[in-house]
Design a protein around this motif. Structure first.
Motif, PDB file in Angstrom:
ATOM      1  N   ARG A  10       1.018  -1.239  -0.121  1.00 14.81           N
ATOM      2  CA  ARG A  10      -0.006  -0.029   0.123  1.00 14.81           C
ATOM      3  C   ARG A  10       0.783   1.319   0.168  1.00 14.81           C
ATOM      4  NH1 ARG A  10      -2.077  -2.563   4.348  1.00 14.81           N
ATOM      5  NH2 ARG A  10      -3.978  -4.011   4.094  1.00 14.81           N
ATOM      6  N   LYS A  11       0.443   2.394  -0.592  1.00 17.15           N
ATOM      7  CA  LYS A  11       0.944   3.682  -0.353  1.00 17.15           C
ATOM      8  C   LYS A  11       0.709   4.208   0.797  1.00 17.15           C
ATOM      9  CE  LYS A  11       2.354   7.458  -2.740  1.00 17.15           C
ATOM     10  NZ  LYS A  11       3.581   7.563  -3.371  1.00 17.15           N
ATOM     11  N   LEU A  12       2.044   4.591   1.530  1.00 17.68           N
ATOM     12  CA  LEU A  12       1.964   5.171   2.714  1.00 17.68           C
ATOM     13  C   LEU A  12       1.017   6.531   2.802  1.00 17.68           C
ATOM     14  CD1 LEU A  12       5.496   4.761   4.384  1.00 17.68           C
ATOM     15  CD2 LEU A  12       3.457   3.652   5.079  1.00 17.68           C
ATOM     16  N   GLU A  13       0.530   6.795   3.921  1.00 18.43           N
ATOM     17  CA  GLU A  13      -0.128   8.286   4.033  1.00 18.43           C
ATOM     18  C   GLU A  13       0.813   9.320   3.913  1.00 18.43           C
ATOM     19  OE1 GLU A  13      -3.118   8.857   6.845  1.00 18.43           O
ATOM     20  OE2 GLU A  13      -3.653   6.738   6.769  1.00 18.43           O
ATOM     21  N   GLU A  14       0.436  10.184   3.289  1.00 18.14           N
ATOM     22  CA  GLU A  14       1.253  11.559   3.092  1.00 18.14           C
ATOM     23  C   GLU A  14       1.979  11.942   4.507  1.00 18.14           C
ATOM     24  OE1 GLU A  14       1.904  12.664  -0.051  1.00 18.14           O
ATOM     25  OE2 GLU A  14       2.718  14.989   0.354  1.00 18.14           O
ATOM     26  N   SER A  15       0.991  12.096   5.612  1.00 19.59           N
ATOM     27  CA  SER A  15       1.437  12.448   6.826  1.00 19.59           C
ATOM     28  C   SER A  15       2.513  11.545   7.438  1.00 19.59           C
ATOM     29  CB  SER A  15       0.317  12.563   7.785  1.00 19.59           C
ATOM     30  OG  SER A  15      -0.206  11.388   8.113  1.00 19.59           O
ATOM     31  N   VAL A  16       2.305  10.146   7.278  1.00 16.42           N
ATOM     32  CA  VAL A  16       3.385   9.198   7.711  1.00 16.42           C
ATOM     33  C   VAL A  16       4.630   9.366   6.952  1.00 16.42           C
ATOM     34  CG1 VAL A  16       3.864   6.685   8.031  1.00 16.42           C
ATOM     35  CG2 VAL A  16       1.529   7.606   8.274  1.00 16.42           C
ATOM     36  N   ILE A  17       4.611   9.517   5.756  1.00 15.71           N
ATOM     37  CA  ILE A  17       6.015   9.567   4.673  1.00 15.71           C
ATOM     38  C   ILE A  17       6.635  10.949   5.373  1.00 15.71           C
ATOM     39  CG2 ILE A  17       6.747  10.399   2.520  1.00 15.71           C
ATOM     40  CD1 ILE A  17       4.096   9.026   1.276  1.00 15.71           C
ATOM     41  N   ASN A  18       5.796  12.030   5.378  1.00 17.80           N
ATOM     42  CA  ASN A  18       6.590  13.199   5.852  1.00 17.80           C
ATOM     43  C   ASN A  18       7.173  13.070   7.413  1.00 17.80           C
ATOM     44  OD1 ASN A  18       5.969  14.560   3.494  1.00 17.80           O
ATOM     45  ND2 ASN A  18       3.952  15.397   4.259  1.00 17.80           N
ATOM     46  N   ARG A  19       6.516  12.266   8.304  1.00 22.67           N
ATOM     47  CA  ARG A  19       6.916  12.512   9.723  1.00 22.67           C
ATOM     48  C   ARG A  19       8.224  11.270   9.439  1.00 22.67           C
ATOM     49  NH1 ARG A  19       3.305  10.348  14.266  1.00 22.67           N
ATOM     50  NH2 ARG A  19       1.754  11.964  13.110  1.00 22.67           N
ATOM     51  N   ILE A  20       8.376  10.295   8.866  1.00 20.17           N
ATOM     52  CA  ILE A  20       9.357   9.507   8.620  1.00 20.17           C
ATOM     53  C   ILE A  20      10.631  10.238   8.082  1.00 20.17           C
ATOM     54  CG2 ILE A  20      10.629   7.458   7.494  1.00 20.17           C
ATOM     55  CD1 ILE A  20       7.640   6.276   7.730  1.00 20.17           C
ATOM     56  N   ALA A  21      10.366  10.923   6.836  1.00 18.91           N
ATOM     57  CA  ALA A  21      11.546  11.793   6.399  1.00 18.91           C
ATOM     58  C   ALA A  21      11.986  12.937   7.238  1.00 18.91           C
ATOM     59  CB  ALA A  21      11.079  12.472   5.002  1.00 18.91           C
ATOM     60  N   ALA A  22      10.877  13.611   8.140  1.00 19.27           N
ATOM     61  CA  ALA A  22      11.587  14.561   8.931  1.00 19.27           C
ATOM     62  C   ALA A  22      12.322  14.076  10.032  1.00 19.27           C
ATOM     63  CB  ALA A  22      10.192  15.125   9.563  1.00 19.27           C
ATOM     64  N   GLY A  23      12.071  12.918  10.682  1.00 20.77           N
ATOM     65  CA  GLY A  23      12.848  12.198  11.499  1.00 20.77           C
ATOM     66  C   GLY A  23      14.080  11.812  11.139  1.00 20.77           C
ATOM     67  N   GLU A  24      14.604  11.668   9.914  1.00 15.62           N
ATOM     68  CA  GLU A  24      15.986  11.462   9.260  1.00 15.62           C
ATOM     69  C   GLU A  24      16.862  12.728   9.120  1.00 15.62           C
ATOM     70  OE1 GLU A  24      15.787   9.383   5.696  1.00 15.62           O
ATOM     71  OE2 GLU A  24      14.561   7.501   6.507  1.00 15.62           O
ATOM     72  N   ILE A  25      16.007  13.735   8.925  1.00 15.45           N
ATOM     73  CA  ILE A  25      16.788  14.999   8.456  1.00 15.45           C
ATOM     74  C   ILE A  25      16.980  15.670  10.041  1.00 15.45           C
ATOM     75  CG2 ILE A  25      16.360  17.345   7.872  1.00 15.45           C
ATOM     76  CD1 ILE A  25      15.111  16.122   5.216  1.00 15.45           C
ATOM     77  N   ILE A  26      16.058  15.545  10.872  1.00 18.69           N
ATOM     78  CA  ILE A  26      16.047  16.287  12.183  1.00 18.69           C
ATOM     79  C   ILE A  26      16.053  15.128  13.181  1.00 18.69           C
ATOM     80  CG2 ILE A  26      14.995  17.805  13.946  1.00 18.69           C
ATOM     81  CD1 ILE A  26      15.802  18.988  11.221  1.00 18.69           C
ATOM     82  N   ASN A  27      17.465  14.634  13.764  1.00 21.28           N
ATOM     83  CA  ASN A  27      17.337  13.614  14.683  1.00 21.28           C
ATOM     84  C   ASN A  27      17.636  13.854  16.121  1.00 21.28           C
ATOM     85  OD1 ASN A  27      20.174  13.543  14.063  1.00 21.28           O
ATOM     86  ND2 ASN A  27      19.706  12.282  12.421  1.00 21.28           N
ATOM     87  N   ARG A  28      17.892  14.946  16.185  1.00 27.23           N
ATOM     88  CA  ARG A  28      18.047  15.770  17.560  1.00 27.23           C
ATOM     89  C   ARG A  28      18.182  17.286  17.484  1.00 27.23           C
ATOM     90  NH1 ARG A  28      22.902  12.161  19.195  1.00 27.23           N
ATOM     91  NH2 ARG A  28      21.882  12.514  21.093  1.00 27.23           N
ATOM     92  N   GLU A 103      13.602  21.531   3.180  1.00 25.70           N
ATOM     93  CA  GLU A 103      13.072  20.505   3.750  1.00 25.70           C
ATOM     94  C   GLU A 103      13.347  20.742   5.156  1.00 25.70           C
ATOM     95  OE1 GLU A 103      12.878  16.152   2.533  1.00 25.70           O
ATOM     96  OE2 GLU A 103      14.960  16.532   2.005  1.00 25.70           O
ATOM     97  N   ALA A 104      14.216  21.696   5.635  1.00 33.76           N
ATOM     98  CA  ALA A 104      14.446  21.772   7.216  1.00 33.76           C
ATOM     99  C   ALA A 104      13.054  22.264   7.889  1.00 33.76           C
ATOM    100  CB  ALA A 104      15.481  22.799   7.345  1.00 33.76           C
ATOM    101  N   LEU A 105      12.505  23.496   7.153  1.00 30.09           N
ATOM    102  CA  LEU A 105      11.276  23.777   8.391  1.00 30.09           C
ATOM    103  C   LEU A 105      10.281  22.906   8.170  1.00 30.09           C
ATOM    104  CD1 LEU A 105      11.565  27.764   7.263  1.00 30.09           C
ATOM    105  CD2 LEU A 105      12.510  26.610   9.156  1.00 30.09           C
ATOM    106  N   ALA A 106      10.204  22.294   6.950  1.00 31.80           N
ATOM    107  CA  ALA A 106       9.006  21.421   6.831  1.00 31.80           C
ATOM    108  C   ALA A 106       9.074  20.215   7.956  1.00 31.80           C
ATOM    109  CB  ALA A 106       9.061  20.857   5.459  1.00 31.80           C
ATOM    110  N   SER A 107      10.463  19.918   7.844  1.00 36.04           N
ATOM    111  CA  SER A 107      10.551  18.810   8.841  1.00 36.04           C
ATOM    112  C   SER A 107      10.631  19.034  10.311  1.00 36.04           C
ATOM    113  CB  SER A 107      12.105  18.124   8.712  1.00 36.04           C
ATOM    114  OG  SER A 107      12.499  17.750   7.207  1.00 36.04           O
ATOM    115  N   ILE A 108      10.928  20.268  10.636  1.00 33.78           N
ATOM    116  CA  ILE A 108      10.994  20.893  11.805  1.00 33.78           C
ATOM    117  C   ILE A 108       9.439  20.725  12.425  1.00 33.78           C
ATOM    118  CG2 ILE A 108      11.477  22.539  13.660  1.00 33.78           C
ATOM    119  CD1 ILE A 108      14.033  23.045  12.098  1.00 33.78           C
ATOM    120  N   SER A 109       8.536  21.166  11.305  1.00 34.81           N
ATOM    121  CA  SER A 109       7.293  21.453  11.921  1.00 34.81           C
ATOM    122  C   SER A 109       6.422  20.289  11.622  1.00 34.81           C
ATOM    123  CB  SER A 109       6.411  22.279  10.468  1.00 34.81           C
ATOM    124  OG  SER A 109       6.301  21.626   9.408  1.00 34.81           O
TER     125      SER A 109
END
Ligand code: ADP
Ligand code: MG
Length: 355
Positions: A10-28, A103-109
């Motif tokens: 299945r295709k992941l939901e957009e919000s799940v995709i974004n949260r996973i991607a965000a967690g890779e860019i912002i890890n602490r 991607e930074a501000l998006a990830s932080i948000s």
């Protein structure tokens, strides 16, 4: 059994995709800070103040006096892949800014409660906007999403609160706020040394004093003295080298033998980005071990510039690692230059003879 049958794709939901991607860019918190600092520098700031609560996990605030964000861009600024810095792929090879991916501000948000207050020099007032998951949200439930006019100085204030509130595993992995604060201080102080001239401050909210306070117009060595102490600062000698054929140059400040360090300190900037580069670090450390007494570890501040076409900054989501062409040649040139310098400072000669 059901284990033998594949689950449907299945295709992941957009919000799940974004949260996973965000967690890779912002890890602490310190990654978030690095991104925010780079944005402030990209915006031409000459004054950057960092305020932190609970190691940046409760609150991380950055105020700058840069050019601000256009009011009409506020609805877009936290969406993924929105940037004012890159238009076409080819721009990447000549890019002069830290940012380019949008991607930074998006990830932080996606992983915190984010607010932005910004004022351009020619605006009558500032505007404040709140974000969640890339989009504008009301300040209070039921309120309007529209950015709200308010009083403010020229520049931008970003406040990220409750980092990783929606990633429980990450949040519980970052329990030690002292450690996180140390990392924040490290990123801030290194950027302060490399961007000497820009005033940086860093403080814990509620603490009696600021931990970092560099002045506008200061030099790198002044900032090193302030951050690492007079003893280290006075032991440093400068190096410089350039190579037209391979299109790289570097300059830096390195500890000479006159001061024995017990822990190595590396401030490595490649094309102005604070990065880790294990081959450079290993090569320099082993040089110091072979030339200087056993207990001596290097302090190295290296400002390496390589033709942008030869550098790939896109190998890691946090941009912490970079790859570049002619790596062996460049590492050898750095080691050689440092070696010559260490041998030419009389101190190191005598010590290396004794050892
Ligand atoms: P990038 O830096 O890759 O463009 P970001 O998500 O970090 O992406 O920022 C998105 C955009 O927001 C930037 O391109 C810039 O236009 C704007 N911006 C972010 N932070 C600031 C700031 N402190 N001052 C001015 N503009 C900013
Ligand atoms: Mg950025």
């Amino acid at each position: 059994s059901s284990k033998r049958k594949p689950a449907p794709i299945r295709k992941l939901e957009e919000s799940v995709i974004n949260r996973i991607a965000a967690g890779e860019i912002i890890n602490r918190p310190s990654n978030a800070l690095k991104e925010l600092l780079e944005n402030s520098l990209d915006a031409g700031a000459t004054n950057i103040s960092i305020s932190v609560k609970d190691g940046g996990m409760k609150l991380l605030q950055i105020q700058d006096n840069g050019h601000g964000i256009r009011t009409e861009d506020l609805p877009l600024v936290c969406e993924r892949f929105t940037t004012s810095k890159l238009k076409v792929y080819e721009d990447l090879s000549t890019i002069q800014t830290y940012g380019f991916r949008g991607e930074a501000l998006a990830s932080i948000s996606h992983v915190s409660h984010l607010s932005i207050t910004t004022k351009q020099a020619d605006s009558e007032c500032a505007y404040k906007a709140n974000y969640a998951d890339g989009k504008l949200v009301p300040a209070k439930p039921g309120g309007s999403c529209e950015p709200e006019p308010c009083a403010g100085n020229n520049g931008t204030i970003l406040v990220a609160e409750d980092l990783f509130y929606n990633i429980p595993s990450r949040k519980s992995a970052l329990k030690n706020s002292r450690d996180e604060y140390n990392r924040i201080f490290e990123v801030a102080s290194r950027y302060a040394i490399h961007n000497a001239g820009v005033a940086f401050s860093c403080r814990k909210i509620g603490a009696p004093k600021t931990d970092l306070n560099t002045l506008q117009g200061a030099t790198s060595i002044t900032n090193i003295r302030q951050i690492f102490g007079a003893k280290i600062a006075s032991s440093l000698v400068d190096i410089e080298h350039s190579n037209d054929h391979y299109a790289f140059q570097f300059k830096g400040l390195i500890s000479s033998a006159s001061h024995e360090m017990h822990k190595s300190v590396f401030l490595l900037f490649i094309n102005h980005r604070l990065v880790d580069h294990t081959p450079i670090k290993r090569a320099v450390e082993s040089l110091y071990t072979s030339v200087l007494p056993k207990a001596s570890r290097p302090f190295i501040y290296l400002d390496l510039q390589i033709k942008p076409e030869n550098v790939d900054v896109n190998v890691h989501p946090t941009k912490r690692e970079v790859r570049f062409l002619n790596e062996d040649t460049i590492v050898a040139a750095i080691v050689d230059c440092i070696h010559k310098k260490l041998m030419s400072t009389s101190n190191s000669k005598s010590i290396s003879l004794q050892s």
